[in-house]
Design an enzyme around this catalytic site. Structure first.
Site, PDB file in Angstrom:
ATOM      1  CB  CYS A   2      78.202  62.813  38.014  1.00  0.00           C
ATOM      2  SG  CYS A   2      78.657  61.998  37.225  1.00  0.00           S
ATOM      3  N   GLY A  31      82.890  65.522  40.714  1.00  0.00           N
ATOM      4  CA  GLY A  31      83.839  64.409  40.096  1.00  0.00           C
ATOM      5  C   GLY A  31      85.413  64.705  38.804  1.00  0.00           C
ATOM      6  CG  ASN A 105      74.824  62.983  40.553  1.00  0.00           C
ATOM      7  OD1 ASN A 105      75.325  61.800  40.452  1.00  0.00           O
ATOM      8  ND2 ASN A 105      74.472  63.951  41.914  1.00  0.00           N
ATOM      9  N   GLY A 106      73.686  59.965  39.123  1.00  0.00           N
ATOM     10  CA  GLY A 106      73.093  58.382  39.917  1.00  0.00           C
ATOM     11  C   GLY A 106      73.860  57.252  38.797  1.00  0.00           C
ATOM     12  CE1 TYR A 263      85.501  61.049  51.414  1.00  0.00           C
ATOM     13  CE2 TYR A 263      83.691  61.233  49.490  1.00  0.00           C
ATOM     14  CZ  TYR A 263      85.202  61.320  49.836  1.00  0.00           C
ATOM     15  OH  TYR A 263      86.511  61.125  49.680  1.00  0.00           O
ATOM     16  CG  ASP A 372      88.346  59.254  57.266  1.00  0.00           C
ATOM     17  OD1 ASP A 372      88.243  60.474  56.737  1.00  0.00           O
ATOM     18  OD2 ASP A 372      89.284  58.866  56.685  1.00  0.00           O
ATOM     19  CG  ASP A 373      84.717  61.143  55.388  1.00  0.00           C
ATOM     20  OD1 ASP A 373      84.319  59.575  55.107  1.00  0.00           O
ATOM     21  OD2 ASP A 373      85.696  61.732  55.077  1.00  0.00           O
TER      22      ASP A 373
END
Length: 529
Positions: A2, A31, A105-106, A263, A372-373
């Site tokens: 987030c 987010g 966040n987490g 990412y 791609d990542d």
């Protein structure tokens, strides 16, 4: 994963809501499911607006006009375990003690034990499935132990010590105590990022900000900033006193989540002293070396094409290192969100086609290397390979900047159940067959870690690749997580067919079920629209 923000401006006549909104726009990539802002005025009252959707949709002008106060916090939600209930939009709020609101966040991995403690020991009601609601209630219970009409910094730090000794997992948080100030704190492993910055005004007074990424601070003129250290907390008082920092718990192994660099974070951010952009350049260099080792002389590459957007930096550097032309072969519709976030396989599949369009001129009769990542479920990769072939590619090789993802992510990124990961129990040849590529080339884990290392960081949270998580063995949490995901999917299938939930689930095994539209104890701010 987030985005979180907190701002205190020195001028108590100013409203901070506009700055929080602007900051949210810089963190929208973290987010897209829900957004929320809570501000606090001079009288200590909270003003709140939150709901499902993008920041630009939730924070309309009429709603913003009602968010008054010179300090506030913001949250941009990325859901985990398929949870998108409106009542889980953050920041969360508890009125006792003192009035607390919090953005997290987490992900906490001992949520079962925490919920039991809150129910049986401190008797606090939990109304959602969010571990963030558990966190704020644990903190509130710790503050409540002082039994004082007013608390001071020492009390708050002590409560944070108690909180952080109880919770386990990944967390970077900004909280606001009504009429007092803003608090920031970070888990003792530093898994999730959090930065502090200050801005000096023309009158010499200072404004302060807490944010998930440095790009927000720089864009708002907070040129002096630093990372909150693992296990550290900061209190920013509304009365203009200098912020106070304190190591509230002993730091453990400093292990940021390496997925931030692969990412999630913006390339123009610097996290824990590591430039995200430079780390992705290094990933391109290392990946080029791996490609040279893997492909035979007969397996030639005519062009390197990135999968937009995160892989662009690495793909370009990879092309430079291999002396192969770099081309933009996919044009992106920027109004489609990240596909691995979407909970339904068919929804992801159709979304890829809406999101990307292949230009035939860049694929026709060429051996193409797509970069791609990472490769998660393989659904997106399979569609992209198919699009390359439809556009005329002779051969399609697929390179990933990250190693094979073989295990669940438990610290705030909802990838998939382990068995849904394309890398689960498959080698590279089998993965190539599943996604339809002629060959798949993965970055080595040791090389990826080297790309992100700094003078202060040698270890990273890499459990998605190894199954060894930084907080230890989390079998109970993983079992519960997969049980919830499986039940949610069965419920969704039953509802889509117009059948009762009771028809697919044994009531003895039923986990608390969220309605698709819930009656929620929060304010969407629908006034005056």
């Amino acid at each position: 994963m987030c985005g979180i923000l907190g701002v205190v401006v020195a001028d108590q006549r100013k409203n901070v809501a506009a700055e929080l909104f602007e900051g949210a726009m810089f963190l929208q990539h973290r987010g897209q499911d829900a957004a929320g802002i809570v501000t606090c005025g001079s009288g200590g009252r909270f003003y709140q607006c939150k709901g499902n959707g993008m920041a630009r949709d939730v924070f309309t002008q009429s709603r913003m006009n009602n968010l008054v106060g010179n300090m506030g916090i913001c949250h941009l939600r990325y859901p985990t375990a398929g949870s998108s209930a409106g009542s889980e939009a953050q920041p969360f709020y508890v009125n006792s003690p003192y009035g607390i609101t919090l953005s997290h966040n987490g992900n906490l991995v001992n949520s079962i034990e925490l919920k039991q403690h809150l129910d049986e020991v401190v008797h606090r009601h939990i109304n959602t499935d969010s571990d963030s609601e558990l966190l704020i209630n644990i903190f509130a219970a710790e503050l409540d132990k002082f039994n004082k009409s007013r608390v001071n910094n020492a009390d708050v730090f002590s409560a944070l010590t108690g909180t952080m000794n109880m919770i386990r997992g990944a967390y970077a948080c900004v909280a606001m105590l009504a009429g007092y100030g803003i608090i920031g704190f970070r888990d003792p492993n530093g898994i999730r990022p959090l930065l502090f910055g200050e801005r000096v005004n023309s009158d010499g007074k200072k404004d302060y900000m807490l944010a998930s990424e440095s790009v927000v601070l720089k864009a708002h003129g907070f040129h002096k900033f630093r990372d909150i250290h693992p296990g550290e907390a900061v209190i920013i008082r509304k009365d203009g006193l200098e912020p106070e920092f304190k190591q509230v718990v002993e730091p453990k192994t400093f292990s940021p989540d390496i997925f931030e660099y692969v990412y999630f974070a913006r390339p123009d951010s610097v996290l824990d002293g590591v430039s995200v952009y430079r780390s992705r350049i290094e990933m391109g260099i290392k990946l080029a070396a791996k490609i040279q080792q893997t492909l035979s002389k007969e397996e030639t590459i005519d062009v390197i094409i990135p999968v937009p957007d995160t892989a662009r930096t690495s793909a370009f550097q990879c092309a430079v290192s291999l002396n192969v032309p770099y081309r933009e072969g996919f044009i992106k519709n920027r109004y489609i969100g990240r596909t691995f976030i979407m909970p339904d396989q068919q929804e992801r599949r159709s979304s890829v086609r809406r999101k990307l369009n292949a230009m035939e001129s860049e694929f026709q009769n060429k051996n193409v290397l797509l970069v791609d990542d990472s490769i998660v479920r393989g659904t997106t990769s399979k569609e992209i390979v198919a699009m390359a072939r439809e556009a005329g590619a002779k051969k399609v090789y697929f390179a990933s900047c990250a190693p094979p993802i073989r295990f669940n992510h438990i610290y705030g990124i909802d990838l998939a159940d382990t068995k849904a990961l394309v890398g689960f129990n498959r080698d590279e040849d089998e993965i190539a067959s599943v996604i339809g590529a002629d060959k798949v080339i993965y970055q080595d884990l040791a090389d990826l870690v080297d790309c992100c290392k700094s003078a202060t960081i040698n270890d990273f949270e890499v459990g998605v690749f190894t199954g060894q998580y930084i907080t230890g063995v989390e079998d109970n949490y993983l079992q519960e997580l997969e049980k919830i995901r499986a039940q949610n999917q069965r419920i969704k299938d039953q509802r889509s067919r117009g059948l009762s939930i009771d028809a697919c689930i044994d009531q003895d095994d039923l986990i608390d079920v969220k309605a698709e539209v819930d009656i929620s104890m929060y304010n969407r701010g629908d006034y005056n629209d």
